[in-house]
Design a protein around this motif. Structure first.
Motif, PDB file in Angstrom:
ATOM      1  N   SER A  38      -0.903 -16.868 -15.004  1.00 23.13           N
ATOM      2  CA  SER A  38      -0.909 -18.269 -14.581  1.00 23.13           C
ATOM      3  C   SER A  38       0.373 -18.977 -15.006  1.00 23.13           C
ATOM      4  CB  SER A  38      -2.133 -18.998 -15.133  1.00 23.13           C
ATOM      5  OG  SER A  38      -2.072 -19.095 -16.536  1.00 23.13           O
ATOM      6  N   LYS A  39       0.913 -18.638 -16.158  1.00 21.86           N
ATOM      7  CA  LYS A  39       2.181 -19.230 -16.603  1.00 21.86           C
ATOM      8  C   LYS A  39       3.316 -18.799 -15.676  1.00 21.86           C
ATOM      9  CE  LYS A  39       4.707 -21.492 -19.561  1.00 21.86           C
ATOM     10  NZ  LYS A  39       4.649 -22.929 -19.683  1.00 21.86           N
ATOM     11  N   ALA A  40       3.318 -17.536 -15.270  1.00 21.72           N
ATOM     12  CA  ALA A  40       4.360 -17.043 -14.363  1.00 21.72           C
ATOM     13  C   ALA A  40       4.275 -17.740 -13.011  1.00 21.72           C
ATOM     14  CB  ALA A  40       4.230 -15.534 -14.194  1.00 21.72           C
ATOM     15  N   VAL A  41       3.065 -17.944 -12.524  1.00 19.90           N
ATOM     16  CA  VAL A  41       2.901 -18.638 -11.246  1.00 19.90           C
ATOM     17  C   VAL A  41       3.382 -20.076 -11.368  1.00 19.90           C
ATOM     18  CG1 VAL A  41       1.165 -19.518  -9.629  1.00 19.90           C
ATOM     19  CG2 VAL A  41       1.056 -17.152 -10.414  1.00 19.90           C
ATOM     20  N   ASP A  42       3.065 -20.742 -12.473  1.00 19.04           N
ATOM     21  CA  ASP A  42       3.531 -22.115 -12.687  1.00 19.04           C
ATOM     22  C   ASP A  42       5.053 -22.191 -12.691  1.00 19.04           C
ATOM     23  OD1 ASP A  42       1.006 -23.135 -12.796  1.00 19.04           O
ATOM     24  OD2 ASP A  42       0.912 -23.221 -14.996  1.00 19.04           O
ATOM     25  N   LEU A  43       5.695 -21.211 -13.312  1.00 20.82           N
ATOM     26  CA  LEU A  43       7.145 -21.213 -13.380  1.00 20.82           C
ATOM     27  C   LEU A  43       7.778 -20.866 -12.037  1.00 20.82           C
ATOM     28  CD1 LEU A  43       7.736 -19.475 -16.823  1.00 20.82           C
ATOM     29  CD2 LEU A  43       7.976 -21.903 -16.286  1.00 20.82           C
ATOM     30  N   ALA A  44       7.108 -20.033 -11.248  1.00 15.53           N
ATOM     31  CA  ALA A  44       7.669 -19.577  -9.978  1.00 15.53           C
ATOM     32  C   ALA A  44       7.479 -20.585  -8.855  1.00 15.53           C
ATOM     33  CB  ALA A  44       7.035 -18.242  -9.581  1.00 15.53           C
TER      34      ALA A  44
END
Length: 107
Positions: A38-44
């Motif tokens: 979820s953190k990676a999706v938020d950053l992407a």
């Protein structure tokens, strides 16, 4: 020296503390991939408000640059009208810069 009978009693007393630590660690291990994903999706991804902020910033910067060029062009045109040949050349260059900037307008 501690009594051998006291050791099982101590183990039973410490069992809830140890099991809580194990459960907490297990929960962290199980949920870690979800949190990382979820953190990676938020950053992407870019939210709509972030996109609007970036677009607004680009528009403001464009308008600032255009304003500076127009003021410089006006100054050189006044000097050109007063008879300065070098100011006329600078005014032509300023006008070309303005046209180039307008062609790349962010909206």
């Amino acid at each position: 020296m501690k009594s051998p009978r006291l050791l099982p009693v101590m183990a039973v007393c410490l069992l809830p503390l140890v099991s809580a630590c194990i459960a907490s660690t297990a929960a962290n291990v199980v949920t870690a991939p979800v949190r990382v994903t979820s953190k990676a999706v938020d950053l992407a991804t870019t939210s709509q408000s972030e996109a609007d902020e970036k677009r607004g910033r680009r528009m403001r910067e464009y308008e600032e640059d255009l304003g500076k060029l127009e003021r410089r062009y006006d100054k050189h045109m006044r000097q050109c009208d007063d008879g300065s040949d070098s100011a006329c050349l600078k005014a032509r260059n300023d006008y070309a810069d303005i046209q180039q900037l307008r062609a790349s307008a962010p909206y």
